[in-house]
Design a protein around this motif. Sequence first.
Motif, mmCIF file in Angstrom:
data_model
loop_
_atom_site.group_PDB
_atom_site.id
_atom_site.type_symbol
_atom_site.label_atom_id
_atom_site.label_comp_id
_atom_site.label_asym_id
_atom_site.label_seq_id
_atom_site.Cartn_x
_atom_site.Cartn_y
_atom_site.Cartn_z
ATOM 1 N N HIS A 353 24.934 30.948 53.182
ATOM 2 C CA HIS A 353 24.786 30.145 52.001
ATOM 3 C C HIS A 353 25.923 29.117 51.755
ATOM 4 C CE1 HIS A 353 21.133 32.135 50.296
ATOM 5 N NE2 HIS A 353 21.635 33.271 50.356
ATOM 6 N N GLU A 356 25.330 26.091 54.136
ATOM 7 C CA GLU A 356 24.192 25.362 53.934
ATOM 8 C C GLU A 356 24.776 24.466 52.231
ATOM 9 O OE1 GLU A 356 20.667 27.802 52.531
ATOM 10 O OE2 GLU A 356 20.455 28.484 54.575
ATOM 11 N N ASP A 357 25.789 25.146 51.684
ATOM 12 C CA ASP A 357 25.979 24.296 50.573
ATOM 13 C C ASP A 357 26.929 23.181 51.160
ATOM 14 O OD1 ASP A 357 24.643 25.841 48.858
ATOM 15 O OD2 ASP A 357 26.559 27.124 48.383
ATOM 16 N N GLN A 359 26.561 21.512 53.873
ATOM 17 C CA GLN A 359 25.747 20.440 54.542
ATOM 18 C C GLN A 359 24.853 19.657 53.435
ATOM 19 O OE1 GLN A 359 23.008 22.210 57.165
ATOM 20 N NE2 GLN A 359 24.572 22.581 58.785
#
Length: 362
Positions: A353, A356-357, A359
């Motif tokens: 997570h 992803e944050d 990116q």
Amino acid sequence: MDTKQNTALLRALARVPAPLPDRGVIHVVIPHTDRFTVVGNHLAQNAGLSTTAVGFAVRIQSLPQGTEVGVKALAARFPEGEKLIAAALRELEAHGYLQRARTRLPNGRIVTRTVFCNQPAALLRPRGAAALPQQAPVAPQVTAPVPAPAPAPALAPAPARGPALAPAPKPEHHAPEAPAPEAPAPEAPVPEAPVPEAPAPEAPAPEASVPQDHAPFVPLVPPPTAPKSPRPPLPRPRELTPELERISAALLSDLHHHSPEFTLSEEHVHRLVPGVAAWLERDTHPDTIRHALTTNAPEPVKYPYQFVKHRLTALLPPPPHRTTVTPFQTCDGCERAFRAPTPGHCRDCRTGHAHEDQQAAA
């Protein structure tokens, strides 16, 4: 003619040096060589002690070291009853011959130790009192040599003889010619008066040192009113719950079934409940508490409440060591089990997570 007569005492009486008293006791003294005890007249002729107390003092003094001298032990050894023996021991204790003290052994058992002193008055004397009489004769010994030069003047009476009275004036006419000054020469040792002066300072020196060594006189026996250290309080639990109170009261009330000497009153049980509850709070089994309170107890237990209170305080076990275990949690993302204090995501899901944050922010 059948009556046997012992004439040994009469033969011994014949050897007693005269004159013999007309009345009263006559002592036939035969020196002891073994199995004897020295008893002072301060005990044998003590008008403040009963004959029974003096007799038991002599008996206790004649027993070997380590012999039991309690009331029951003496009653089993001698024909007197326990009440008479107890009264005699109290008399000896009041006059300082006997002292009884309760001592706790390393294993927690309380015993009574009896100390007997054959001359209690000697314990209160200053420690240097015996040395003072020995130093007092030193002064006369030093002054003894002073009369030694005194024989020198004793030569003066020699010329004072009766027939020598006539020649005596002759040396007086010749005195101015020659050795008149020589006469004082032999008298030179007479001015050796400083010799007594040398010992004079020595005599006061030990006297001054004696009070310095023994000035702070402290009795060998502590006074009976010496201050005692306060006893530690009875342990208490962090929270006295009704369940702990019930179990503690039941355990204390049941002690007399296991040992009749531990019969406690209702008030004493109420006072001791917090101490037992503190043991139970520390995960101690009731059988363990009962064993710790009643094992190796003195016989008899005169004060069961004080004894139980002492053991609850002195033998209190340490608190249990508890380790904190982190519980298992189920990951909200992958349903994997992991340890954490609160529910959430496992380490892998949290890392994914976070990536992803990053990116999305780029």
